[in-house]
Design a protein around this motif. Structure first.
Motif, PDB file in Angstrom:
ATOM      1  N   ALA A  96      83.377   0.434 -40.819  1.00  0.00           N
ATOM      2  CA  ALA A  96      84.736   0.291 -40.302  1.00  0.00           C
ATOM      3  C   ALA A  96      84.909  -1.043 -39.584  1.00  0.00           C
ATOM      4  CB  ALA A  96      85.062   1.452 -39.369  1.00  0.00           C
ATOM      5  N   LYS A  97      83.933  -1.422 -38.766  1.00  0.00           N
ATOM      6  CA  LYS A  97      84.061  -2.674 -38.022  1.00  0.00           C
ATOM      7  C   LYS A  97      83.878  -3.891 -38.913  1.00  0.00           C
ATOM      8  CE  LYS A  97      82.901  -0.623 -33.581  1.00  0.00           C
ATOM      9  NZ  LYS A  97      82.001  -0.611 -32.395  1.00  0.00           N
ATOM     10  N   LEU A  98      83.105  -3.763 -39.946  1.00  0.00           N
ATOM     11  CA  LEU A  98      83.051  -4.848 -40.931  1.00  0.00           C
ATOM     12  C   LEU A  98      84.405  -5.037 -41.597  1.00  0.00           C
ATOM     13  CD1 LEU A  98      79.606  -4.378 -42.742  1.00  0.00           C
ATOM     14  CD2 LEU A  98      80.282  -6.252 -41.227  1.00  0.00           C
ATOM     15  N   GLN A  99      85.092  -3.943 -41.852  1.00  0.00           N
ATOM     16  CA  GLN A  99      86.385  -4.035 -42.531  1.00  0.00           C
ATOM     17  C   GLN A  99      87.442  -4.694 -41.656  1.00  0.00           C
ATOM     18  OE1 GLN A  99      88.942  -0.436 -43.573  1.00  0.00           O
ATOM     19  NE2 GLN A  99      88.038  -0.890 -45.575  1.00  0.00           N
ATOM     20  N   ILE A 100      87.380  -4.468 -40.345  1.00  0.00           N
ATOM     21  CA  ILE A 100      88.384  -5.069 -39.456  1.00  0.00           C
ATOM     22  C   ILE A 100      87.921  -6.414 -38.909  1.00  0.00           C
ATOM     23  CG2 ILE A 100      89.321  -2.831 -38.822  1.00  0.00           C
ATOM     24  CD1 ILE A 100      87.754  -2.893 -36.269  1.00  0.00           C
ATOM     25  N   GLY A 101      86.745  -6.885 -39.340  1.00  0.00           N
ATOM     26  CA  GLY A 101      86.299  -8.215 -38.939  1.00  0.00           C
ATOM     27  C   GLY A 101      85.512  -8.288 -37.650  1.00  0.00           C
ATOM     28  N   ASP A 102      85.104  -7.154 -37.093  1.00  0.00           N
ATOM     29  CA  ASP A 102      84.324  -7.138 -35.855  1.00  0.00           C
ATOM     30  C   ASP A 102      82.840  -7.172 -36.222  1.00  0.00           C
ATOM     31  OD1 ASP A 102      83.341  -6.872 -33.325  1.00  0.00           O
ATOM     32  OD2 ASP A 102      84.097  -4.825 -32.993  1.00  0.00           O
ATOM     33  N   LEU A 103      82.324  -8.367 -36.514  1.00  0.00           N
ATOM     34  CA  LEU A 103      80.944  -8.496 -36.973  1.00  0.00           C
ATOM     35  C   LEU A 103      79.950  -8.173 -35.873  1.00  0.00           C
ATOM     36  CD1 LEU A 103      81.227 -11.739 -39.152  1.00  0.00           C
ATOM     37  CD2 LEU A 103      81.413  -9.359 -39.866  1.00  0.00           C
ATOM     38  N   GLU A 104      80.228  -8.607 -34.653  1.00  0.00           N
ATOM     39  CA  GLU A 104      79.314  -8.338 -33.548  1.00  0.00           C
ATOM     40  C   GLU A 104      79.246  -6.842 -33.252  1.00  0.00           C
ATOM     41  OE1 GLU A 104      77.247 -10.355 -32.128  1.00  0.00           O
ATOM     42  OE2 GLU A 104      77.922 -11.954 -33.468  1.00  0.00           O
ATOM     43  N   GLY A 105      80.393  -6.177 -33.261  1.00  0.00           N
ATOM     44  CA  GLY A 105      80.392  -4.739 -33.039  1.00  0.00           C
ATOM     45  C   GLY A 105      79.658  -3.994 -34.136  1.00  0.00           C
ATOM     46  N   ALA A 106      79.807  -4.450 -35.375  1.00  0.00           N
ATOM     47  CA  ALA A 106      79.105  -3.815 -36.492  1.00  0.00           C
ATOM     48  C   ALA A 106      77.597  -4.001 -36.353  1.00  0.00           C
ATOM     49  CB  ALA A 106      79.596  -4.397 -37.810  1.00  0.00           C
ATOM     50  N   ARG A 107      77.172  -5.168 -35.909  1.00  0.00           N
ATOM     51  CA  ARG A 107      75.744  -5.410 -35.724  1.00  0.00           C
ATOM     52  C   ARG A 107      75.167  -4.519 -34.620  1.00  0.00           C
ATOM     53  NH1 ARG A 107      72.030  -9.416 -36.921  1.00  0.00           N
ATOM     54  NH2 ARG A 107      73.623 -10.494 -38.148  1.00  0.00           N
ATOM     55  N   ARG A 108      75.890  -4.398 -33.515  1.00  0.00           N
ATOM     56  CA  ARG A 108      75.400  -3.552 -32.425  1.00  0.00           C
ATOM     57  C   ARG A 108      75.274  -2.102 -32.867  1.00  0.00           C
ATOM     58  NH1 ARG A 108      79.174  -6.594 -29.413  1.00  0.00           N
ATOM     59  NH2 ARG A 108      80.634  -4.830 -29.536  1.00  0.00           N
ATOM     60  N   ASP A 109      76.295  -1.596 -33.576  1.00  0.00           N
ATOM     61  CA  ASP A 109      76.248  -0.210 -34.035  1.00  0.00           C
ATOM     62  C   ASP A 109      75.134   0.002 -35.050  1.00  0.00           C
ATOM     63  OD1 ASP A 109      78.353   0.579 -32.414  1.00  0.00           O
ATOM     64  OD2 ASP A 109      79.868   0.173 -33.942  1.00  0.00           O
ATOM     65  N   LEU A 110      74.865  -1.004 -35.865  1.00  0.00           N
ATOM     66  CA  LEU A 110      73.807  -0.863 -36.863  1.00  0.00           C
ATOM     67  C   LEU A 110      72.433  -0.843 -36.194  1.00  0.00           C
ATOM     68  CD1 LEU A 110      73.021  -0.628 -39.789  1.00  0.00           C
ATOM     69  CD2 LEU A 110      73.143  -3.117 -39.990  1.00  0.00           C
ATOM     70  N   ASN A 139      77.775  -3.282 -51.198  1.00  0.00           N
ATOM     71  CA  ASN A 139      78.490  -4.557 -51.342  1.00  0.00           C
ATOM     72  C   ASN A 139      77.709  -5.621 -50.597  1.00  0.00           C
ATOM     73  OD1 ASN A 139      79.829  -5.000 -48.491  1.00  0.00           O
ATOM     74  ND2 ASN A 139      80.201  -2.838 -49.028  1.00  0.00           N
ATOM     75  N   ALA A 140      77.972  -6.865 -50.926  1.00  0.00           N
ATOM     76  CA  ALA A 140      77.152  -7.971 -50.422  1.00  0.00           C
ATOM     77  C   ALA A 140      77.177  -8.055 -48.901  1.00  0.00           C
ATOM     78  CB  ALA A 140      77.625  -9.281 -51.038  1.00  0.00           C
ATOM     79  N   GLN A 141      78.333  -7.880 -48.291  1.00  0.00           N
ATOM     80  CA  GLN A 141      78.429  -8.013 -46.844  1.00  0.00           C
ATOM     81  C   GLN A 141      77.642  -6.926 -46.130  1.00  0.00           C
ATOM     82  OE1 GLN A 141      82.371  -7.556 -45.217  1.00  0.00           O
ATOM     83  NE2 GLN A 141      81.921  -8.836 -43.438  1.00  0.00           N
ATOM     84  N   ALA A 142      77.793  -5.674 -46.579  1.00  0.00           N
ATOM     85  CA  ALA A 142      77.113  -4.557 -45.915  1.00  0.00           C
ATOM     86  C   ALA A 142      75.610  -4.613 -46.137  1.00  0.00           C
ATOM     87  CB  ALA A 142      77.681  -3.233 -46.416  1.00  0.00           C
ATOM     88  N   THR A 143      75.168  -4.865 -47.367  1.00  0.00           N
ATOM     89  CA  THR A 143      73.728  -4.909 -47.629  1.00  0.00           C
ATOM     90  C   THR A 143      73.075  -6.108 -46.956  1.00  0.00           C
ATOM     91  OG1 THR A 143      74.194  -6.066 -49.711  1.00  0.00           O
ATOM     92  CG2 THR A 143      73.929  -3.665 -49.800  1.00  0.00           C
ATOM     93  N   GLY A 144      73.791  -7.233 -46.891  1.00  0.00           N
ATOM     94  CA  GLY A 144      73.232  -8.395 -46.195  1.00  0.00           C
ATOM     95  C   GLY A 144      73.005  -8.118 -44.724  1.00  0.00           C
ATOM     96  N   LEU A 145      73.997  -7.512 -44.073  1.00  0.00           N
ATOM     97  CA  LEU A 145      73.844  -7.171 -42.666  1.00  0.00           C
ATOM     98  C   LEU A 145      72.760  -6.119 -42.478  1.00  0.00           C
ATOM     99  CD1 LEU A 145      74.910  -7.465 -39.742  1.00  0.00           C
ATOM    100  CD2 LEU A 145      76.544  -5.640 -40.277  1.00  0.00           C
ATOM    101  N   LEU A 146      72.682  -5.167 -43.389  1.00  0.00           N
ATOM    102  CA  LEU A 146      71.690  -4.105 -43.302  1.00  0.00           C
ATOM    103  C   LEU A 146      70.277  -4.676 -43.364  1.00  0.00           C
ATOM    104  CD1 LEU A 146      71.261  -1.012 -43.231  1.00  0.00           C
ATOM    105  CD2 LEU A 146      71.356  -1.043 -45.731  1.00  0.00           C
ATOM    106  N   GLN A 147      70.025  -5.561 -44.306  1.00  0.00           N
ATOM    107  CA  GLN A 147      68.687  -6.146 -44.431  1.00  0.00           C
ATOM    108  C   GLN A 147      68.357  -7.048 -43.246  1.00  0.00           C
ATOM    109  OE1 GLN A 147      69.454  -7.781 -48.419  1.00  0.00           O
ATOM    110  NE2 GLN A 147      67.721  -6.585 -49.167  1.00  0.00           N
ATOM    111  N   ASP A 148      69.329  -7.811 -42.787  1.00  0.00           N
ATOM    112  CA  ASP A 148      69.097  -8.723 -41.673  1.00  0.00           C
ATOM    113  C   ASP A 148      68.726  -7.971 -40.397  1.00  0.00           C
ATOM    114  OD1 ASP A 148      68.999 -11.079 -40.202  1.00  0.00           O
ATOM    115  OD2 ASP A 148      71.141 -11.012 -39.750  1.00  0.00           O
TER     116      ASP A 148
END
Length: 691
Positions: free
Chosen positions: A432-446, A499-508
């Motif tokens: 959800a946060k990736l979709q709204i552009g909150d990259l930092e929030g998505a990273r913290r939740d992950l 998708n590329a954005q989600a899998t990239g963040l997941l691996q990182d």
């Protein structure tokens, strides 16, 4: 105070003003500008307090409006008008003003008393329209509003797939598609005129049949009706209000079966026991708005790979529910305050119809409508009997309602913590946060998610064909409960993560973490509840069913029209037909034969009567024909004659001079059924044959 009196006060004010101007003009040069004497009438600010005209005071109003008309005449007069004419009019006005002075004083006194009332009325008029239009103000005033009610308020516009289809493709495209579909249906109907019709054509009303009113089709709260649906009533299904919360935070409603509807429900259950789909189809033809039959025939259509008809029958079931809703129910679902008790079998049919309709919406790609239906099913029962929370989280992302999803999941945590499956649902916050552009929030939740449920992300890496990093490598679900929640989450969201954005963040994120310490985590997760097992059962995923609690999955009774119902002692029964699944089979069998016979008599009543009359007429004609040829040989004698055996061979009865035995045999043959053995021959049949 009436509008006539208010206008009269305004006119008197104008007269006083004109008198002062005339007095000043007489002291000067005598030339006065005419427009000052007759200013334009002001707009009536009190029109909202009453009617513009009153029949009882028309004459008085005409006299009171005379100064305004005079002023208008003066303002429209040509510039060449003489000043003497204006002076005469001034004198007339001064005389009239002096004559009306006592009345003006009295009116001023009344005005002083009534002025406050008018001001209060105006203030009320300004305040009242604003009060119901502000839901937040209303919730704050009664103190009953909750955050969940705000989040689960339903917009009925989004409940109808046609609205989303028009938004996606445009009105013209949808209309042209509807025209093409209608033409195709007409061609198919004409092609089947001389053939056996299919199920869809059989269930449609014939051309020229009476249709439902346009208002009923368009204004249904749940779905938009179709023109070819039968013009019949709901058949005895109604809705009633059961109770209200003391603080007004919710109102419980219930669907009710009357006596006629309950009898059809009993016939439906008899058809289910027999297992003949065609009996179900004929029952639906007779009761086109019986919800259980609609859902069962929808399942039959799905087995025939007719997904369009299956979805349409679910729509008709929801349309039936919408026809009987009350105005207060419609208002409360918009506020998220309507409730239905799942323990009532009549209400459970609504969840089943809503679930199947929601799945058809997903197949069509109308995710916004599907999300609204999932919200509705969740809001009607806080216990979530169909586990629609596991549909909401991925539908919200597909419908681009991620901001709403963040608030919804936060509210779930505030209410129940991270018990059981909430920890798994919260992993969708990353998407959800990736979709709204909150990259930092998505990273913290992950990061928090990988540390909280590492076995989920290890399985997710495998499903995405990615190598699991050392931080979570080899950590798997070590119990059936954890395996169930992991498989259910991945089944719903695998495509969203791919998708590329989600899998990239997941691996990182996973590679940057140290080895997760599973000893500090809970030893096991809570087992799946009945709602989640019910969802897995309806989804039909064997991987989920293999790890579902067997005690819940094998509970009885369990029918397709009521999957995995609550235990019998938890149900609230109000009709006889809804209790039949819990009765002993021997008790059910006592009345089942009578129900089936009654159903067959009712559904084929006209046809059976016509066939019986035709058979009786044919039998009567045969008997009359046989009685009319009493002196003719019977069927056996005719066959013997054809074979050349017996006394009838070669010679007729008349040639033998009317044999007495032959006549007696003919009479006996005439007295019996056609083709019967002659009673007079007995043991002497051989003598007759030899003559």
């Amino acid at each position: 105070m009436s509008s006539r009196q208010l206008r009269k006060l305004q006119q008197q004010r104008d007269l006083e003003r004109s008198k002062d101007v005339a007095a000043r003009g007489s002291d000067g040069s005598g030339e006065v500008e005419e427009p000052v004497l007759a200013p334009k009438p002001r707009p009536n600010l009190f029109a909202a307090l009453g009617g513009e005209d009153e029949d009882s005071g028309q004459d008085e109003e005409q006299e009171d409006d005379a100064p305004d008309r005079v002023g208008q005449d003066l303002s429209e007069a040509p510039p060449a008008a003489s000043t003497t004419r204006g002076k005469k009019k001034k004198k007339k006005k001064r005389a009239k003003a002096s004559a009306d002075a006592p009345e003006v004083a009295a009116d001023d006194q009344r005005r002083g008393v009534e002025g406050d009332e008018i001001d209060r009325a105006i203030k009320e008029l300004k305040i009242k329209p604003q009060t119901p239009k502000d839901p937040s103000t209303e919730r704050a005033s009664d103190g009953s509003g909750t955050r969940v009610s705000e989040l689960l308020g339903i917009n009925t516009y989004h409940l109808k797939a046609a609205n989303e289809m028009r938004n996606l493709f445009g009105r013209e495209v949808i209309e042209s598609a509807n025209v093409e579909e209608q033409q195709e249906n007409n061609r198919r109907r004409r092609g089947h005129e001389q053939q056996q019709v299919d199920l869809e054509t059989f269930l449609r009303e014939p051309p020229g049949a009476a249709k439902l009113p346009e208002v009923s089709l368009r204004r249904n709260i749940f779905v938009q009706g179709r023109d070819h649906w039968p013009r019949q009533l709901a058949g005895g299904l109604t809705m009633t209000e059961v109770q209200r919360a003391p603080d007004g935070s919710w109102t419980e409603y219930a669907y009710v079966h009357d006596k006629d509807y309950d009898s059809v429900q009993a016939l439906f259950f008899a058809c289910v026991q027999i297992g003949d789909p065609m009996r179900m189809v004929h029952l639906l033809k007779r009761a086109p708005y019986h919800v259980s039959t609609l859902l069962q025939v929808s399942s039959v259509a799905k087995q025939d790979q007719n997904m369009s008809l299956a979805a349409e029958l679910c729509e008709r079931a929801l349309f039936t529910f919408g026809r009987v809703t009350t105005p207060s129910f419609r208002q409360n679902i918009e506020r998220g305050r309507a409730r239905l008790d799942f323990r009532r079998p009549e209400n459970r049919q609504f969840w089943l119809a809503g679930y199947h309709y929601l799945k058809s919406l997903i197949r069509k790609g109308t995710y916004r409508t599907a999300l609204e239906w999932a919200k509705l099913l969740y809001a009607l029962e806080p216990k979530d009997p169909y586990a629609t929370r596991h549909l909401i989280h991925f539908l919200a992302i597909k419908a681009h309602e991620s901001r709403w999803l963040v608030d919804f999941l936060d509210e779930l945590v505030d209410q129940s913590g991270e018990d059981r499956d909430i920890a798994y649902l919260r992993q969708s916050l990353v998407l959800a946060k990736l979709q709204i552009g909150d990259l930092e929030g998505a990273r913290r939740d992950l990061v928090d998610g990988v540390r909280r449920v590492p076995w989920l992300y290890c399985a997710l890496f495998q499903e995405l064909n990615l190598d699991a990093p050392p931080s979570i490598w080899g950590i798997g679900a070590d119990s059936n409960a954890r395996s169930f929640w992991v498989k259910l989450y991945i089944y719903q969201t695998k495509d969203l993560w791919n998708n590329a954005q989600a899998t990239g963040l997941l691996q990182d994120v996973a590679r940057g973490l140290s080895r997760v310490d599973t000893a500090a985590l809970p030893s096991d997760d809570g087992p799946a509840d009945l709602g989640a097992v019910r969802l897995a059962y309806l989804e039909g995923q064997t991987s989920l069913l293999s790890v579902a609690p067997r005690g819940l999955l094998d509970s009885q009774p369990n029918y397709e029209f009521d999957p995995l119902p609550p235990p019998e002692d938890e149900n609230i029964f109000t009709a006889e037909g809804t209790q039949l699944p819990w009765r002993d089979p021997r008790q059910r069998g006592q009345g089942q034969a009578a129900l089936v016979a009654r159903m067959q008599e009712d559904e084929d009543d006209d046809e059976i009567m016509a066939l019986q009359e035709a058979d009786d007429e044919e039998l009567r004609r045969d008997l009359e024909a046989h009685m009319g040829r009493g002196d003719e040989p019977g069927l056996l004698a005719t066959l013997m004659q054809m074979l050349g055996v017996g006394r009838g061979a070669g010679t007729g009865a008349s040639d033998r001079g009317g044999d007495d035995e032959s006549v007696q045999a003919g009479e006996d043959d005439a007295a019996g059924l056609p083709g019967a053995w002659p009673a007079g021959e007995g043991d002497d049949g051989q003598t007759d044959a030899t003559g």
